[in-house]
Design an enzyme around this catalytic site. Structure first.
Site, mmCIF file in Angstrom:
data_model
loop_
_atom_site.group_PDB
_atom_site.id
_atom_site.type_symbol
_atom_site.label_atom_id
_atom_site.label_comp_id
_atom_site.label_asym_id
_atom_site.label_seq_id
_atom_site.Cartn_x
_atom_site.Cartn_y
_atom_site.Cartn_z
ATOM 1 N N HIS A 171 -21.368 19.837 23.335
ATOM 2 C CA HIS A 171 -20.746 20.817 22.461
ATOM 3 C C HIS A 171 -19.437 21.255 23.119
ATOM 4 C CE1 HIS A 171 -24.974 21.213 21.080
ATOM 5 N NE2 HIS A 171 -24.443 21.574 19.922
ATOM 6 N N CYS A 276 -27.732 33.434 24.055
ATOM 7 C CA CYS A 276 -27.591 34.791 23.537
ATOM 8 C C CYS A 276 -26.461 34.848 22.523
ATOM 9 C CB CYS A 276 -27.349 35.796 24.661
ATOM 10 S SG CYS A 276 -25.847 35.506 25.617
#
EC number: 3.-.-.-
Length: 285
Positions: A171, A276
């Site tokens: 990514h 998160c």
């Protein structure tokens, strides 16, 4: 008018999701993913939550683990948040798409404006999206396609949105991140350096660049939970995970470094920023 980039990292809340037992087996985690030490993964995750809550002073919201969602802890892939707007993503893997449901509800409950992808041809993983405080870069990768990037641009019209090719299974945020409002940190691999060169060619803004020996070290979070003028934090992988990158990280002298570990969770594809979601519910942040 504020200084360009000053909104980067403003946050009051963090959202995480517990580690389910189903993540402990390669079968539960998905095809091709290795088994891991569940207790160690849960300890790492617990320490991360503690740092977000106690060290950074954020309001921590923890979604319970769901056995049907083994990769649910990687909730950074499920939403792109800027200001009061949350774009709910459409992950590349169909098995991961149910992960967005609990995240959507949590963000709605916090008062964010929810935007849905609404296009079955679009794929978008949140960790392919890098916000610099001035603009967005979206990695075109195995996980995210052109239509997904177009929806990011349609959602956040106040910012320029550029696309960056990402090779292999990475990514974009696994190759580069923000070490500050004007500093891009990137790994030393050819893929990471290629991404940084592409970003430099596309932007109208000058960014300093810091190269780290490890690509994974660049997957960090620049966070400003305090009032304007207070020292920001950089949540990053610590020396137990990536010892070769610690000396280079010390060059980021305008931040307080907060090291954490996710070496066990990394085995199933977790980068630090995938674990998160951070957001601000304060006005003008």
């Amino acid at each position: 008018m504020g200084t360009p980039g000053e909104g980067l990292g403003r946050c009051s809340h963090a959202l995480i999701r517990g580690v389910p037992e189903s993540l402990a087996s390669g079968e539960g985690a998905g095809a091709g993913l290795p088994a891991l030490d569940l207790a160690k993964a849960q300890r790492e995750h617990g320490v991360l939550g503690g740092k977000l809550r106690q060290r950074l002073g954020l309001q921590l919201l923890e979604l319970p683990p769901e056995e049907s969602l083994p990769l649910g802890p990687l909730l950074g892939d499920t939403a792109v948040i800027q200001g009061d707007t949350a774009l709910i993503t459409r992950p590349w893997s169909p098995a991961r798409r149910p992960e967005v449901d609990g995240v959507r509800k949590a963000l709605q409950d916090l008062g964010l404006r929810i935007v849905e992808m609404g296009d079955e041809n679009a794929t978008l993983d949140g960790t392919d999206v890098l916000f610099t405080g001035r603009e967005f870069f979206v990695g075109l990768s195995k996980w995210t396609n052109h239509r997904g990037a177009e929806i990011v641009a349609d959602t956040f019209r106040d910012f320029a949105v550029s696309t960056v090719p990402v090779s292999g299974a990475s990514h974009l945020r696994g190759l580069c991140g923000m070490g500050g409002p004007r500093t891009v940190v990137a790994g030393s691999s050819e893929a990471a350096q290629k991404a940084v060169r592409a970003m430099a060619a596309l932007t109208d803004h000058p960014y300093a660049s810091l190269t780290l020996p490890d690509d994974a070290a660049s997957d960090c979070l620049f966070l400003r939970p305090g009032l304007p003028g207070t020292t920001p934090f950089l949540l990053h992988r610590g020396g137990g995970d990536l010892p070769n990158s610690q000396e280079a990280l010390q060059k980021l002298s305008d931040v307080t470094l907060v090291p954490v570990s996710c070496s066990e969770l990394e085995k199933v594809g977790a980068g630090l920023s995938s674990l998160c979601l951070v957001l601000s519910t304060r006005p003008h942040c």
